[in-house]
Design an enzyme around this catalytic site. Structure first.
Site, short mmCIF file in Angstrom:
data_model
loop_
_atom_site.label_atom_id
_atom_site.label_comp_id
_atom_site.label_asym_id
_atom_site.label_seq_id
_atom_site.Cartn_x
_atom_site.Cartn_y
_atom_site.Cartn_z
N LYS A 44 0.81 -1.23 0.00
CA LYS A 44 0.00 0.00 0.00
C LYS A 44 0.85 1.27 0.00
O LYS A 44 0.42 2.31 -0.52
CB LYS A 44 -0.93 0.01 1.21
CG LYS A 44 -1.94 -1.15 1.24
CD LYS A 44 -3.09 -0.94 0.30
CE LYS A 44 -4.09 -2.07 0.35
NZ LYS A 44 -5.13 -1.99 -0.67
N SER A 98 1.81 -9.70 -0.73
CA SER A 98 1.45 -8.29 -0.63
C SER A 98 1.76 -7.64 0.72
O SER A 98 1.97 -6.44 0.80
CB SER A 98 -0.04 -8.11 -0.95
OG SER A 98 -0.83 -8.93 -0.11
N GLU A 118 -9.56 5.96 3.27
CA GLU A 118 -10.33 4.89 3.91
C GLU A 118 -9.37 3.73 4.16
O GLU A 118 -8.34 3.63 3.50
CB GLU A 118 -11.45 4.43 2.99
CG GLU A 118 -11.05 3.39 1.94
CD GLU A 118 -9.99 3.84 0.95
OE1 GLU A 118 -9.92 5.05 0.65
OE2 GLU A 118 -9.23 2.98 0.45
C1 LIG Z 1 -1.48 -6.92 2.84
C2 LIG Z 1 -2.66 -6.66 1.96
N1 LIG Z 1 -2.78 -7.37 0.82
C3 LIG Z 1 -3.82 -7.19 -0.02
C4 LIG Z 1 -4.82 -6.28 0.28
C5 LIG Z 1 -5.98 -6.15 -0.67
O1 LIG Z 1 -6.01 -4.98 -1.39
P1 LIG Z 1 -5.69 -4.89 -2.92
O2 LIG Z 1 -6.57 -5.90 -3.62
O3 LIG Z 1 -6.00 -3.51 -3.28
O4 LIG Z 1 -4.25 -5.24 -3.11
C6 LIG Z 1 -4.73 -5.50 1.45
C7 LIG Z 1 -5.77 -4.50 1.79
O5 LIG Z 1 -5.84 -3.95 2.82
C8 LIG Z 1 -3.62 -5.70 2.31
O6 LIG Z 1 -3.49 -5.01 3.46
#
Ligand SMILES: Cc1ncc(COP(=O)(O)O)c(C=O)c1O
Length: 396
Positions: A90, A379, A112
């Protein structure tokens, strides 16, 4: 050659700018600012500087040898977005958008958050650039992600608990949009996923594409070819589109997004917007949505706060309907298996969101050969989730 969105902000039939008149000025201003910033080498240089020196890019591409051996099939590579400052992908987008806010002469930020990672990333970027920051977060998520709420407060942000609707991410977006309408003169809305009215899905995709651009280069250096599969979890869709985008023209690379099946697709408690949803409009954009027969948006559910959103970014809707990307689902239970397996085999505690991608790789790797690879976007890290896991394990 893939070129999306079009000049009206549509990805095929998806996307657009379905916003009230009061927001048109703000989205137009943002579109123009972004068009100029994209072409400005100084903007890119500044962004690259902060990504390298502050966020800690580039992140490693790690060959997960133990997990690969355990699964017995395709090689597993992890793009380590969990190693970014603040613990998730993020921050790539938050830094980029706060720089855009500065460029527009705005000194206040609204955002948000669901899992809190985007809130923490935005509060961090706001602190770094000396901006006031207010974060809307559903009351349910405030409880689930207590630690992240405290982190945001330590960083100087004000966290507003949202008590409307399902009291999760969708409602937090509603409140943030409402707040933005009223404060648009001096406030920029840092949207956290590849969602919302144009130009947000494009901006977020571009800032997150650093994931796929780096991973492609790194993978080519190690393996001398492209991976067979690029895999990522899908909430709103930002880490996945960031990974997928640089591979879209590489037709032999399968792009797979993993949605949260929560307690199961045959229950009402899931967040599988593409797999179980229909086309509709939410938060200013046309996309796949969980909705009832009257078009009312349904509540989404996932063990993972970051996947708990009833829609999906418009570019994913387009990649799905055009057949370029595939979307699969993983239940809470399966995600927990992925969480524990990665922790034990590799010494990496993943975020519950990312655990969905790991869990799908656990199924897919076995069907592939040892010469093939799955490139997974890890992620985020699981620190934020360990308390929730501890409580769940104590109940079992
Ligand atoms: C670690 C992590 N991975 C994935 C996501 C999912 O979001 P996005 O689909 O936008 O990557 C989030 C959302 O808060 C997150 O904190």
């Amino acid at each position: 050659m893939y070129q999306q969105p079009d000049n009206k902000g549509f990805y095929g039939e998806f996307g657009g700018q379905f916003v009230p008149e009061t927001l048109m000025y703000a989205v137009k201003e943002l579109t123009q600012t972004y068009e100029e910033a994209k072409k400005d080498p100084e903007f890119q240089e500044t962004l690259d500087y902060y990504l390298k020196q502050y966020v800690g890019r580039e992140t490693p591409l790690y060959y997960a040898d133990n997990l690969t051996k355990h699964l017995g099939g395709a090689k597993i590579y992890l793009k380590r977005e969990d190693l970014n400052h603040t613990g998730a992908h993020k921050i790539n987008n938050a830094i980029g958008q706060v720089l855009l806010a500065k460029r527009m002469g705005k000194n206040k930020i609204v955002a948000e958050t669901g899992a809190g990672q985007h809130g923490v990333a935005t509060a961090t970027a706001a602190a770094l650039f000396g901006m006031e920051c207010i974060i809307f977060m559903g009351e349910v998520d405030v409880k689930r992600q207590e630690l992240n709420v405290f982190r945001m407060e330590l960083l100087g942000a004000k966290v507003e608990s949202v008590v409307s609707g399902s009291r999760t991410l969708k409602d937090a977006v509603n409140e943030a949009l409402r707040y933005w309408v009223a404060t648009v003169e001096d406030t920029h809305y840092v949207l956290g996923s590849a969602l919302g009215p144009h130009p947000f899905p494009e901006i977020v995709r571009d800032f997150q594409s650093v994931i796929g651009t780096e991973a492609k280069q790194q993978y080519l250096e190690v393996e001398g070819k492209l991976p067979e599969v690029a895999l990522a979890c899908v909430g709103g869709g930002s880490n996945s589109i960031g990974l997928f985008y640089p591979f879209i023209n590489d037709k032999d690379v399968r792009l797979i997004g993993v949605e949260a099946a929560g307690k199961g697709l045959d229950t009402e408690e899931h967040a599988a917007s593409i797999t179980k949803g229909d086309v509709g409009v939410l938060h200013g954009s046309k996309m796949h949505l969980l909705q009832d027969d009257d078009g009312q948006v349904l509540e989404a559910f996932s063990i993972s706060a970051g996947l708990d959103y009833p829609g999906i970014g418009p570019e994913h809707s387009h990649l799905y309907t055009s057949g370029r990307a595939e979307y699969k689902t993983i239940t809470d239970e399966e995600a927990l298996e992925g969480f524990h397996l990665l922790s034990r085999t590799e010494g990496i505690i993943p975020a519950l969101e990312s655990s969905h991608a790991i869990a799908y790789a656990m199924k897919l790797a076995k069907e592939m050969s040892p010469e093939e690879s799955i490139l997974i976007c890890l992620s985020g890290r699981g620190d934020k989730d360990v308390q929730q896991i501890k409580e769940r394990m104590a109940q079992e």
